[in-house]
Design an enzyme around this catalytic site. Sequence first.
Site, PDB file in Angstrom:
ATOM      1  N   SER A 238      39.227  34.710  40.377  1.00 60.81           N
ATOM      2  CA  SER A 238      38.445  35.461  39.439  1.00 60.81           C
ATOM      3  C   SER A 238      39.068  36.761  38.858  1.00 60.81           C
ATOM      4  O   SER A 238      40.340  36.825  38.917  1.00 60.81           O
ATOM      5  CB  SER A 238      37.168  35.950  40.392  1.00 60.81           C
ATOM      6  OG  SER A 238      37.575  37.348  40.961  1.00 60.81           O
ATOM      7  N   LYS A 239      38.263  37.596  37.941  1.00 58.76           N
ATOM      8  CA  LYS A 239      39.005  38.646  37.355  1.00 58.76           C
ATOM      9  C   LYS A 239      39.632  39.657  38.334  1.00 58.76           C
ATOM     10  O   LYS A 239      40.649  40.273  38.015  1.00 58.76           O
ATOM     11  CB  LYS A 239      37.815  39.501  36.523  1.00 58.76           C
ATOM     12  CG  LYS A 239      37.728  38.907  35.403  1.00 58.76           C
ATOM     13  CD  LYS A 239      38.541  39.663  34.149  1.00 58.76           C
ATOM     14  CE  LYS A 239      38.538  39.184  32.758  1.00 58.76           C
ATOM     15  NZ  LYS A 239      39.570  39.842  32.301  1.00 58.76           N
ATOM     16  N   ARG A 240      39.344  39.895  39.457  1.00 62.80           N
ATOM     17  CA  ARG A 240      39.817  40.704  40.428  1.00 62.80           C
ATOM     18  C   ARG A 240      41.089  40.192  40.820  1.00 62.80           C
ATOM     19  O   ARG A 240      41.770  41.247  41.427  1.00 62.80           O
ATOM     20  CB  ARG A 240      39.011  40.587  41.682  1.00 62.80           C
ATOM     21  CG  ARG A 240      38.118  42.261  41.552  1.00 62.80           C
ATOM     22  CD  ARG A 240      36.883  41.920  42.803  1.00 62.80           C
ATOM     23  NE  ARG A 240      35.758  40.934  42.419  1.00 62.80           N
ATOM     24  CZ  ARG A 240      35.452  40.108  43.108  1.00 62.80           C
ATOM     25  NH1 ARG A 240      35.775  39.949  44.480  1.00 62.80           N
ATOM     26  NH2 ARG A 240      34.383  39.289  42.865  1.00 62.80           N
ATOM     27  N   GLY A 242      43.462  39.245  38.902  1.00 64.30           N
ATOM     28  CA  GLY A 242      44.380  39.625  37.749  1.00 64.30           C
ATOM     29  C   GLY A 242      43.776  38.944  36.460  1.00 64.30           C
ATOM     30  O   GLY A 242      42.498  38.338  36.725  1.00 64.30           O
ATOM     31  N   GLU A 248      45.928  38.375  27.459  1.00 68.21           N
ATOM     32  CA  GLU A 248      46.123  39.657  28.300  1.00 68.21           C
ATOM     33  C   GLU A 248      47.448  39.675  28.783  1.00 68.21           C
ATOM     34  O   GLU A 248      48.267  40.479  28.990  1.00 68.21           O
ATOM     35  CB  GLU A 248      45.055  39.561  29.495  1.00 68.21           C
ATOM     36  CG  GLU A 248      43.937  40.396  29.127  1.00 68.21           C
ATOM     37  CD  GLU A 248      42.906  40.688  30.357  1.00 68.21           C
ATOM     38  OE1 GLU A 248      43.457  41.348  31.017  1.00 68.21           O
ATOM     39  OE2 GLU A 248      42.121  39.959  30.448  1.00 68.21           O
TER      40      GLU A 248
END
Length: 465
Positions: A238-240, A242, A248
């Site tokens: 998930s986004k958490r 990285g 990005e």
Amino acid sequence: MTTTRFAPSPTGYLHVGGLRTALFSWLTSRHNKGEFLLRIEDTDMARNSKEAKDAILKAFDWVGMGCDGEVVYQSKRFDLYEKYIEQLLVEDKAYKCYMSKDELEILREDQMAKKERTRYDGRYRDFIGTPPEGVDPVIRIKAPRQGTISFVDGVKGEINIAATEVDDFVIARADGAPTYNFVVAIDDALMGCTEVIRGDDHLYNTPKQIVVYKALGFDLPNFYHVAMIHNEQGKKLSKRDGATDVMEYKTMGYLPEALLNFLVRLGWSHGDQEIFSLEEMIALFDPNDINKSSSNYNLDKLLWLNAHYIKNKPDSELVELLKEFGVDLEGNDKASLLLSATKERGKTLVELAEQIKLITDAPTQYDEKSAKKAFKGEAKEILSAFADMLALAKPTSKEAFHSVMEKIVEDKEIGFGKIGMPLRVSLMGSMTGSGLDEIMAILGVSETIKRIEKAIATIKANFVM
Ligand code: GLU
């Protein structure tokens, strides 16, 4: 010929997990000198955007994974899908179902109450009466009612699903729009895909797609369902954990070759080799070697790989890449000196740019802690003497600057730190940075002296020693 494809739904950016699947497909086609096709699955008009489509193409461009032939857009193929729906109706392999939403709901509740799996019961499969009024029918495919739907998955092995698990699913909605599994099967077949490599979140779509292949008389491709990428705690990425948007990584100063090398190892290996050039990946990759188990995302490893690729990149390419990070070394005769002084210290292009600026931009302020530590005792006198020696010796090479440092250490009978620390703070503003002799060779005598003089004046004036 081997033909693979990547088929993203353009509802957002290109996800790193998607890029890994695309890479596996791309390598499979390149290894076999086949084709890699790109299909944008944009039938869901409400959720798609042109920006998302462009973002996906841009990410492909950045990593350098070109696709062959024209990009296929599902949104431009509705006529084609309609033709196959018609064909199946004519051949009695599909039928109109007039069941209303309410009826479907009642059926569901009934099945749930009996603890049965919820599925359509086929009530219109052989219907010949007068259709009820006011209901726009959906089109359902006649799925087999007996036997087993089987296929050999290149990653998971043999998969057998009882035909009773697959109901007569909808292939066209009441408004005529074809459904997902129907169009995927048609497109993969018409595009000539021989290997379908995708995430294992699609494993349960495959039996349905096989029903479509069989109904239309298409040959089945080889399927490979790749286990998802997990974080280090074994949970879904998930986004958490990285960034998940491929672009990005570009912004953060990663090289595409590092990212691809990192991704190829998530779910595939060749002995215990970690570093693979693109050519090596192409030579060695075989989708039948994809691991069964999921793989863990480890950003330290990506950083390590990135440092490796930066270190080995030709200067001319780094000069080009650094422009986007605010450093323009084009035509600078010190470019290669600057890069060799900093390459080892920049794990990303962002860090490399910072290291270069630390040398090229004179400090505008000094780190208080470093300055206080470095400017104790006789630092000012030692620095002044050093500046005088530089003016006299006029060194130009790294070695010559080093000799001047050795000389002052000898003359004054001091440790190296007594000149090294205040000199570093004078030149860089703090205790960080590359080798002092390299830095001075880049700056030249007059800039070095200028920075020393400014430090002596400023640091004396601002800090109480
Ligand atoms: N469009 C699907 C997705 O983005 C992929 C379908 C496929 O690979 O078969 O998840």
